[in-house]
Write an enzyme that holds these catalytic residues in place. Sequence first.
Site, PDB file in Angstrom:
ATOM      1  N   ASN A  78      32.615  43.930  45.352  1.00 67.09           N
ATOM      2  CA  ASN A  78      32.291  42.543  45.010  1.00 67.09           C
ATOM      3  C   ASN A  78      31.433  41.859  46.078  1.00 67.09           C
ATOM      4  OD1 ASN A  78      32.527  40.844  42.785  1.00 67.09           O
ATOM      5  ND2 ASN A  78      34.107  39.569  43.773  1.00 67.09           N
ATOM      6  N   ARG A  95      41.365  48.002  49.592  1.00 71.17           N
ATOM      7  CA  ARG A  95      40.601  47.046  48.772  1.00 71.17           C
ATOM      8  C   ARG A  95      39.277  47.613  48.250  1.00 71.17           C
ATOM      9  NH1 ARG A  95      39.134  41.305  48.689  1.00 71.17           N
ATOM     10  NH2 ARG A  95      36.912  40.980  48.975  1.00 71.17           N
ATOM     11  N   HIS A 147      38.722  45.469  42.973  1.00 64.70           N
ATOM     12  CA  HIS A 147      39.446  45.653  44.238  1.00 64.70           C
ATOM     13  C   HIS A 147      40.707  46.474  43.980  1.00 64.70           C
ATOM     14  CE1 HIS A 147      37.231  41.886  45.762  1.00 64.70           C
ATOM     15  NE2 HIS A 147      36.662  42.970  46.256  1.00 64.70           N
ATOM     16  N   ALA A 148      40.837  47.545  44.739  1.00 68.98           N
ATOM     17  CA  ALA A 148      41.830  48.572  44.441  1.00 68.98           C
ATOM     18  C   ALA A 148      43.269  48.060  44.447  1.00 68.98           C
ATOM     19  CB  ALA A 148      41.678  49.714  45.440  1.00 68.98           C
ATOM     20  N   ARG A 149      43.613  47.220  45.424  1.00 66.49           N
ATOM     21  CA  ARG A 149      45.031  46.851  45.598  1.00 66.49           C
ATOM     22  C   ARG A 149      45.498  45.775  44.618  1.00 66.49           C
ATOM     23  NH1 ARG A 149      43.854  44.116  51.513  1.00 66.49           N
ATOM     24  NH2 ARG A 149      42.619  42.359  50.778  1.00 66.49           N
ATOM     25  N   GLU A 150      44.594  45.207  43.853  1.00 69.42           N
ATOM     26  CA  GLU A 150      44.943  44.115  42.941  1.00 69.42           C
ATOM     27  C   GLU A 150      45.436  44.698  41.615  1.00 69.42           C
ATOM     28  OE1 GLU A 150      41.277  41.840  43.027  1.00 69.42           O
ATOM     29  OE2 GLU A 150      41.415  41.583  45.194  1.00 69.42           O
ATOM     30  N   TYR A 177      35.933  30.505  49.168  1.00 65.18           N
ATOM     31  CA  TYR A 177      35.085  30.658  50.349  1.00 65.18           C
ATOM     32  C   TYR A 177      33.763  31.237  49.891  1.00 65.18           C
ATOM     33  CZ  TYR A 177      37.831  35.000  49.732  1.00 65.18           C
ATOM     34  OH  TYR A 177      38.488  36.091  49.201  1.00 65.18           O
ATOM     35  N   HIS A 230      40.606  39.462  39.054  1.00 64.12           N
ATOM     36  CA  HIS A 230      41.098  39.764  40.406  1.00 64.12           C
ATOM     37  C   HIS A 230      42.509  39.199  40.574  1.00 64.12           C
ATOM     38  CE1 HIS A 230      37.218  40.877  42.504  1.00 64.12           C
ATOM     39  NE2 HIS A 230      36.768  40.430  41.355  1.00 64.12           N
ATOM     40  N   SER A 231      43.066  39.447  41.756  1.00 62.93           N
ATOM     41  CA  SER A 231      44.272  38.744  42.167  1.00 62.93           C
ATOM     42  C   SER A 231      44.246  38.693  43.702  1.00 62.93           C
ATOM     43  CB  SER A 231      45.527  39.489  41.691  1.00 62.93           C
ATOM     44  OG  SER A 231      45.820  40.596  42.501  1.00 62.93           O
ATOM     45  N   TYR A 232      44.996  37.820  44.398  1.00 62.06           N
ATOM     46  CA  TYR A 232      45.889  36.892  43.750  1.00 62.06           C
ATOM     47  C   TYR A 232      45.452  35.485  44.138  1.00 62.06           C
ATOM     48  CZ  TYR A 232      47.940  37.033  48.473  1.00 62.06           C
ATOM     49  OH  TYR A 232      48.118  36.995  49.841  1.00 62.06           O
ATOM     50  N   GLU A 238      41.418  34.723  39.279  1.00 64.90           N
ATOM     51  CA  GLU A 238      42.390  35.262  40.236  1.00 64.90           C
ATOM     52  C   GLU A 238      43.760  35.060  39.606  1.00 64.90           C
ATOM     53  OE1 GLU A 238      41.825  36.643  43.239  1.00 64.90           O
ATOM     54  OE2 GLU A 238      39.781  36.032  43.754  1.00 64.90           O
TER      55      GLU A 238
HETATM   56  N1  ARG Z   1      38.665  37.055  46.051  1.00 68.00           N
HETATM   57  C1  ARG Z   1      37.379  37.432  45.526  1.00 68.00           C
HETATM   58  C2  ARG Z   1      36.619  38.221  46.535  1.00 68.00           C
HETATM   59  O1  ARG Z   1      36.868  38.096  47.717  1.00 68.00           O
HETATM   60  C3  ARG Z   1      36.579  36.226  45.155  1.00 68.00           C
HETATM   61  C4  ARG Z   1      35.935  36.346  43.872  1.00 68.00           C
HETATM   62  C5  ARG Z   1      35.033  35.175  43.598  1.00 68.00           C
HETATM   63  N2  ARG Z   1      33.730  35.617  43.217  1.00 68.00           N
HETATM   64  C6  ARG Z   1      32.882  36.166  44.055  1.00 68.00           C
HETATM   65  N3  ARG Z   1      31.732  36.530  43.616  1.00 68.00           N
HETATM   66  N4  ARG Z   1      33.142  36.295  45.305  1.00 68.00           N
HETATM   67  O2  ARG Z   1      35.760  38.990  46.166  1.00 68.00           O
HETATM   68 ZN    ZN Z   2      39.556  40.809  44.337  1.00 68.06          ZN
END
Ligand code: ARG
Ligand code: ZN
Length: 423
Positions: A258, A241, A183-186, A363, A311-313, A385
């Site tokens: 992702n 993102r 994710h770009a902004r992380e 989630y 990742h973050s955050y 994260e």
């Molecule tokens: N914040 C991440 C996302 O939205 C969650 C990463 C957890 N792993 C996943 N496969 N989603 O992508």
């Molecule tokens: Zn991320």
Amino acid sequence: MKALLIWAVLLNFYKLLKTGDCTSTHDQVLSIQVTTHQQADIVRNMSSQYETVLWSPASPEHIRADTEVHLFVPANNLGTVTDLLKTHHLIYQVLLDNTEELIEMQTRNESSDPRSSASYYERYHSLEDIYYWINKTAQEHPDMVKVILIGSSYEKRPLYVLKLSGRQERAEKRAIWIDCGIHAREWISPAFCLWFVQYSLNFYNLNNDITEMLNSMDIYVLPVMNPDGYKYTWTTNRMWRKNRSLSKESNCVGTDLNRNFDANWCTKGASNRPCDEIYCGQFPESEPEAEAVANFLRSHKDSVKLYLSIHSYGQMLLFPYSCSNEEVPNHAELFELVQEAAMKIRRHYRNNYKYGASAKTIYLAPGGSDDWAYNLGIHYSFTFELEDRGRYGFLLPPSFISKACNEALLALKSIALRVIQKT
Ligand code: ARG
Ligand code: ZN
């Protein structure tokens, strides 16, 4: 000096006039406490209607009663947005009231700021800098580092993986995979990959843990999985993102890498609308960045024992599944690993990390690389994260880089050493 001051005052005055809002002339990040279903609807709509950017959760559909929402609001929308919040009795506070300054801090360079004595690894770096660093690192450590080109991005930028190896020869070596910057902004994520490589090279044969890791396993590090998006956050939009692929059916740009892997692809928790932040793409691995990583892991699936995505955050140590509420067969084992790692972070850094299976801890998020890697047979698969919990969010100041990276490093070492014993 005096002239500068007068100029600054005039500029601020001008900005005030322009926005017609005396509360702030800055882009802000608000923390909004949603308590009722009706409020959840309001905030969900708000995050898609105005020129706001949702920081947390990743998508409006995850906003429910009892969600703390972090929302980036450009100065010209602040009045409207806060009026709406007040009308609906939503409690909010200003998390960041001057994001421009924080962005400036994140992009400021050593050469232009001699006061800062922070090392290379305690600063954020542009994509060009990182490409340069990859080259230089490989050249300076020819005995331990190899650069592997695994593919290229949508805009044809190279995807380089650094292969780190100890100097001990072993017949069949197991391996670890680490990717950063999906994710770009992380921004803390690529910073971690650089930190980790540097640490490995500097402390090999000095620190027992990293020595053991590198003697038993090769470590593949992809510092920037989404170079097009990362570049875009440096040049055009800090809050971006997704990647930067164009879609046939829409003017909206970008797929969430992702959500683009083949793990319950594009089911609940992902979106089939190209304008959404969690757009899953046209089909699994439609994006060259995801395909390149998947291809590499497929061809190394027998040696790679540990998969890690940074990742973050939010400060969380997560494991599959994200794509369903089901428990993986080795759930208890993975739970112990992250529990132990979180405990070490708490002890050493007095910082709390949440841990657990991803779907239950954050989630539902199908199409993730960690779930896909797990299903490929890499049964030690994790997403970290990193810092923080929302105080600065994506705009984590450079002075926090070392702590964020050291925590993650501690967790990684803890998990990797266990995996070495187990596999
Ligand atoms: N914040 C991440 C996302 O939205 C969650 C990463 C957890 N792993 C996943 N496969 N989603 O992508
Ligand atoms: Zn991320």
